[in-house]
Design an enzyme around this catalytic site. Sequence first.
Site, PDB file in Angstrom:
ATOM      1  N   ARG A  93       0.758  -1.159   0.015  1.00  0.00           N
ATOM      2  CA  ARG A  93      -0.083   0.111  -0.029  1.00  0.00           C
ATOM      3  C   ARG A  93       0.739   1.021  -0.178  1.00  0.00           C
ATOM      4  O   ARG A  93       1.856   1.265   0.805  1.00  0.00           O
ATOM      5  CB  ARG A  93      -0.894  -0.143   1.340  1.00  0.00           C
ATOM      6  CG  ARG A  93      -1.975   1.168   1.305  1.00  0.00           C
ATOM      7  CD  ARG A  93      -2.599   1.544   2.672  1.00  0.00           C
ATOM      8  NE  ARG A  93      -1.959   1.625   3.485  1.00  0.00           N
ATOM      9  CZ  ARG A  93      -1.474   2.581   3.956  1.00  0.00           C
ATOM     10  NH1 ARG A  93      -1.811   3.786   3.391  1.00  0.00           N
ATOM     11  NH2 ARG A  93      -0.552   2.990   5.050  1.00  0.00           N
ATOM     12  N   GLN A  94       0.224   2.315  -0.884  1.00  0.00           N
ATOM     13  CA  GLN A  94       1.001   3.632  -0.506  1.00  0.00           C
ATOM     14  C   GLN A  94      -0.124   4.417  -0.801  1.00  0.00           C
ATOM     15  O   GLN A  94      -1.267   4.311  -1.065  1.00  0.00           O
ATOM     16  CB  GLN A  94       1.752   4.014  -2.048  1.00  0.00           C
ATOM     17  CG  GLN A  94       3.167   3.233  -1.911  1.00  0.00           C
ATOM     18  CD  GLN A  94       4.263   3.736  -2.803  1.00  0.00           C
ATOM     19  OE1 GLN A  94       3.481   3.401  -4.176  1.00  0.00           O
ATOM     20  NE2 GLN A  94       5.221   4.128  -2.607  1.00  0.00           N
ATOM     21  N   SER A  95      -0.132   5.591   0.324  1.00  0.00           N
ATOM     22  CA  SER A  95      -1.207   6.470   0.768  1.00  0.00           C
ATOM     23  C   SER A  95      -1.982   7.204  -0.475  1.00  0.00           C
ATOM     24  O   SER A  95      -2.924   7.635  -0.328  1.00  0.00           O
ATOM     25  CB  SER A  95      -0.700   7.372   1.649  1.00  0.00           C
ATOM     26  OG  SER A  95      -0.275   6.532   2.810  1.00  0.00           O
ATOM     27  N   THR A  96      -1.185   7.700  -1.249  1.00  0.00           N
ATOM     28  CA  THR A  96      -1.647   8.723  -2.289  1.00  0.00           C
ATOM     29  C   THR A  96      -1.464   8.138  -3.717  1.00  0.00           C
ATOM     30  O   THR A  96      -0.517   7.614  -3.883  1.00  0.00           O
ATOM     31  CB  THR A  96      -1.265   9.768  -2.311  1.00  0.00           C
ATOM     32  OG1 THR A  96      -0.074  10.157  -2.742  1.00  0.00           O
ATOM     33  CG2 THR A  96      -1.695  10.447  -1.002  1.00  0.00           C
TER      34      THR A  96
ATOM     35  N   GLN B 104       1.921   8.985  -4.720  1.00  0.00           N
ATOM     36  CA  GLN B 104       3.038   8.465  -4.075  1.00  0.00           C
ATOM     37  C   GLN B 104       3.299   7.157  -4.911  1.00  0.00           C
ATOM     38  O   GLN B 104       4.195   6.802  -5.266  1.00  0.00           O
ATOM     39  CB  GLN B 104       2.877   7.838  -2.750  1.00  0.00           C
ATOM     40  CG  GLN B 104       2.741   8.941  -1.610  1.00  0.00           C
ATOM     41  CD  GLN B 104       2.890   8.347  -0.295  1.00  0.00           C
ATOM     42  OE1 GLN B 104       2.303   7.415   0.081  1.00  0.00           O
ATOM     43  NE2 GLN B 104       3.010   9.381   0.673  1.00  0.00           N
TER      44      GLN B 104
END
Length: 165
Positions: free
Chosen positions: A20-23, A26
């Site tokens: 997972r990456q937040s945005t 990103q």
Amino acid sequence: MGSELVKPHHLSRKAVIYVRQSTPHQVLTNQESLRLQYALRERAHELGWSEAEIDVIDADLGLSGAAASHRQGFKDLVSRVTLDEVGIILSLEVTRLARNCSDWYPLLDVCGYRECLIADRDGVYDPGTATRSARAARSPRWISWSALNSPPKTVGMSSRLDRIL
């Protein structure tokens, strides 16, 4: 490099890598983080899982970890642990899994009940016994993780914050 915490009953179930990456930004600009997260497949091999027994959940790329309500990948992960399909969850950092206690504690509870390990780049953790690998025991992240996630600490921090605010 294996871990003394990985037992045959863990290896009889899947290793699941949670990416997972937040945005969305990103995801596009921080390719090194993505590469490192997908490379956890090698860590699963080192711990004893065969290629066929490793799954990757990356449905939450570009989504904040602030709450699980909108993260289908996280929901799927928790469901699979609950169904006793997962022997270990791998994440680059344990903080990739959940950013708040209302998501974190239920995951830890079900992992403990179903004897599912959690691993990050610093080590392997057994939520059912609060045991960690020797490597993880020396990790500043484990010390922070265990300190921040013990109920007395969070209650104490909360009451101190209430007094300050």
